[in-house]
Design a protein around this motif. Structure first.
Motif, PDB file in Angstrom:
ATOM      1  N   THR A 101       0.805  -1.227   0.000  1.00 37.57           N
ATOM      2  CA  THR A 101       0.000   0.000   0.000  1.00 37.57           C
ATOM      3  C   THR A 101       0.844   1.287   0.000  1.00 37.57           C
ATOM      4  O   THR A 101       0.288   2.386  -0.044  1.00 37.57           O
ATOM      5  N   GLN A 102       2.144   1.152   0.027  1.00 44.20           N
ATOM      6  CA  GLN A 102       2.974   2.358   0.099  1.00 44.20           C
ATOM      7  C   GLN A 102       2.831   3.196  -1.165  1.00 44.20           C
ATOM      8  O   GLN A 102       2.844   2.695  -2.284  1.00 44.20           O
ATOM      9  N   ILE A 103       2.722   4.513  -0.983  1.00 43.34           N
ATOM     10  CA  ILE A 103       2.756   5.429  -2.117  1.00 43.34           C
ATOM     11  C   ILE A 103       4.046   6.233  -2.026  1.00 43.34           C
ATOM     12  O   ILE A 103       4.698   6.280  -0.970  1.00 43.34           O
ATOM     13  N   LEU A 104       4.409   6.869  -3.115  1.00 40.24           N
ATOM     14  CA  LEU A 104       5.716   7.494  -3.229  1.00 40.24           C
ATOM     15  C   LEU A 104       5.978   8.508  -2.112  1.00 40.24           C
ATOM     16  O   LEU A 104       7.083   8.583  -1.580  1.00 40.24           O
ATOM     17  N   SER A 105       4.975   9.246  -1.735  1.00 36.69           N
ATOM     18  CA  SER A 105       5.154  10.283  -0.709  1.00 36.69           C
ATOM     19  C   SER A 105       5.453   9.706   0.672  1.00 36.69           C
ATOM     20  O   SER A 105       5.823  10.442   1.592  1.00 36.69           O
ATOM     21  N   GLN A 106       5.291   8.400   0.814  1.00 32.61           N
ATOM     22  CA  GLN A 106       5.484   7.756   2.119  1.00 32.61           C
ATOM     23  C   GLN A 106       6.821   7.054   2.266  1.00 32.61           C
ATOM     24  O   GLN A 106       7.071   6.431   3.308  1.00 32.61           O
ATOM     25  N   ILE A 107       7.685   7.141   1.268  1.00 31.82           N
ATOM     26  CA  ILE A 107       8.868   6.273   1.281  1.00 31.82           C
ATOM     27  C   ILE A 107       9.801   6.571   2.449  1.00 31.82           C
ATOM     28  O   ILE A 107      10.604   5.717   2.817  1.00 31.82           O
ATOM     29  N   ARG A 108       9.715   7.751   3.049  1.00 36.39           N
ATOM     30  CA  ARG A 108      10.584   8.079   4.176  1.00 36.39           C
ATOM     31  C   ARG A 108      10.003   7.640   5.520  1.00 36.39           C
ATOM     32  O   ARG A 108      10.655   7.805   6.556  1.00 36.39           O
ATOM     33  N   ASN A 109       8.825   7.091   5.506  1.00 35.58           N
ATOM     34  CA  ASN A 109       8.130   6.675   6.727  1.00 35.58           C
ATOM     35  C   ASN A 109       8.383   5.193   6.985  1.00 35.58           C
ATOM     36  O   ASN A 109       7.911   4.336   6.230  1.00 35.58           O
ATOM     37  N   PRO A 110       9.104   4.844   8.054  1.00 36.04           N
ATOM     38  CA  PRO A 110       9.404   3.424   8.295  1.00 36.04           C
ATOM     39  C   PRO A 110       8.155   2.576   8.534  1.00 36.04           C
ATOM     40  O   PRO A 110       8.207   1.351   8.331  1.00 36.04           O
ATOM     41  N   ALA A 111       7.051   3.188   8.914  1.00 38.37           N
ATOM     42  CA  ALA A 111       5.817   2.428   9.160  1.00 38.37           C
ATOM     43  C   ALA A 111       5.227   1.869   7.873  1.00 38.37           C
ATOM     44  O   ALA A 111       4.340   1.015   7.921  1.00 38.37           O
TER      45      ALA A 111
END
Length: 126
Positions: A101-111
């Motif tokens: 479910t990861q989107i590009l804007s989330q790549i820095r979020n370890p969760a």
């Protein structure tokens, strides 16, 4: 995805190291893999990420120009070439595979990563 990281060690400031992360089965359902690091008493910090299908790369500002992330699809292995190392790069480095479910804007979020390697220690002496 099972991840196995290696390649850490002790190096003097200005030196280089290359980390490897072997991924059983490839990058997993999220299609991206990343390196994070965690220094003592600090939160886990994004370092770099790569999109498995096309090799697009993303970097934290603190490592841009010094570190290079890459992957070898045939070997299911991700690398982090670290040059011009600084004492502040000292940390345990972890590789991770993104959630579907990861989107590009989330790549820095370890969760947004659900598979993690065991970590490899990088120590840079001044």
């Amino acid at each position: 995805v099972q991840l196995q990281a290696c390649g850490g060690g002790l190096v003097q400031a200005g030196g280089s190291l290359r980390l490897s992360c072997a991924a059983s089965g490839g990058a997993g359902s999220g299609g991206r893999m990343a390196w994070f690091r965690q220094a003592p008493d600090k939160e886990r910090e994004f370092v770099a990420a790569v999109k498995w299908s096309d090799g697009n790369t993303y970097y934290a500002d603190s490592v841009k120009g010094r570190f290079t992330i890459s992957r070898d699809n045939a070997k299911n292995t991700m690398y982090l070439q670290m040059n011009s190392l600084k004492p502040e790069d000292t940390a345990v480095y972890y590789c991770a595979a993104a959630k579907r479910t990861q989107i590009l804007s989330q790549i820095r979020n370890p969760a947004t990563y659900n598979d993690w390697g065991q970590g490899t220690q990088v120590t840079v002496s001044s």
